[in-house]
Design a protein around this motif. Structure first.
Motif, mmCIF file in Angstrom:
data_model
loop_
_atom_site.group_PDB
_atom_site.id
_atom_site.type_symbol
_atom_site.label_atom_id
_atom_site.label_comp_id
_atom_site.label_asym_id
_atom_site.label_seq_id
_atom_site.Cartn_x
_atom_site.Cartn_y
_atom_site.Cartn_z
ATOM 1 N N THR A 2 0.778 -1.271 -0.113
ATOM 2 C CA THR A 2 -0.132 0.120 0.159
ATOM 3 C C THR A 2 1.018 1.331 -0.068
ATOM 4 O O THR A 2 2.030 1.217 0.401
ATOM 5 C CB THR A 2 -0.962 0.034 1.256
ATOM 6 N N TYR A 51 -5.721 2.669 -7.890
ATOM 7 C CA TYR A 51 -6.606 1.897 -7.001
ATOM 8 C C TYR A 51 -8.013 1.924 -7.517
ATOM 9 O O TYR A 51 -8.368 2.482 -8.320
ATOM 10 C CB TYR A 51 -6.281 2.590 -5.590
ATOM 11 N N PRO A 80 -9.851 -0.210 -0.611
ATOM 12 C CA PRO A 80 -9.273 0.145 -1.926
ATOM 13 C C PRO A 80 -8.269 -1.193 -2.246
ATOM 14 O O PRO A 80 -7.622 -1.968 -1.370
ATOM 15 C CB PRO A 80 -8.307 1.155 -1.478
ATOM 16 N N TRP A 82 -4.885 -1.847 -4.017
ATOM 17 C CA TRP A 82 -3.830 -0.994 -4.650
ATOM 18 C C TRP A 82 -3.001 -1.892 -5.616
ATOM 19 O O TRP A 82 -2.866 -2.976 -5.580
ATOM 20 C CB TRP A 82 -2.956 -0.456 -3.478
#
Length: 151
Positions: A2, A51, A80, A82
């Motif tokens: 991330t 994302y 999300p 990523w």
């Protein structure tokens, strides 16, 4: 994997800033369905990310799309997904932010005119400076400080 927060998120010629991932925990059904294919995030480590917001509560079918586009577009829990895109330099980020300011619909420029905001962005030497300019003039505006209305 991330991004390092805070991030500057850019999608559909719009900008948002996020201090941490918790601010990406909910979205409308329509936002999930559209997938925001062009959602990019820029972090302080010089990394650019793609994302997509995903939710197990949203089924992509005709009825859901019709309802979300017309009368029923609830907020759902999301997370999300990523993927690291590439590295970026400060010039690239400032160019993208300036483009978004040019295409702004009075969101970024609600409290300050585009020329002033663009000048502050142009004078920002690092990611943190760009982030702080956006925060100060567009997202966490202290109108008394900004307009000198202190008593």
């Amino acid at each position: 994997m991330t991004p390092q927060f805070p991030i500057i998120s850019v999608y559909n010629d719009g900008i948002e800033i996020f201090e941490d991932e918790s601010h990406l925990a909910s979205a409308t059904v329509l936002a999930v369905l559209k997938g925001e294919k062009d959602s990019k995030a820029y972090d302080g480590n010089g990394k650019k990310w793609n994302y997509k917001l995903v939710s197990s509560k949203v089924k992509d079918n005709f009825l859901t799309r019709v309802l979300a586009n017309t009368v029923y577009n609830p907020i759902v829990k999301v997370h999300p997904k990523w993927s690291k895109s590439s590295d970026f330099d400060i010039h690239e980020l400032k160019t993208i932010v300036q483009h978004c300011i040019d295409n702004d619909d009075d969101v970024l420029t609600q409290f300050v005119d585009a020329k002033t905001l663009k000048q502050h962005i142009a004078n920002s030497p690092a990611f943190e400076d760009v982030y702080n300019v956006l925060k100060k003039y567009s997202f966490e505006v202290d109108e008394d400080e900004l307009f000198g209305n202190k008593e």
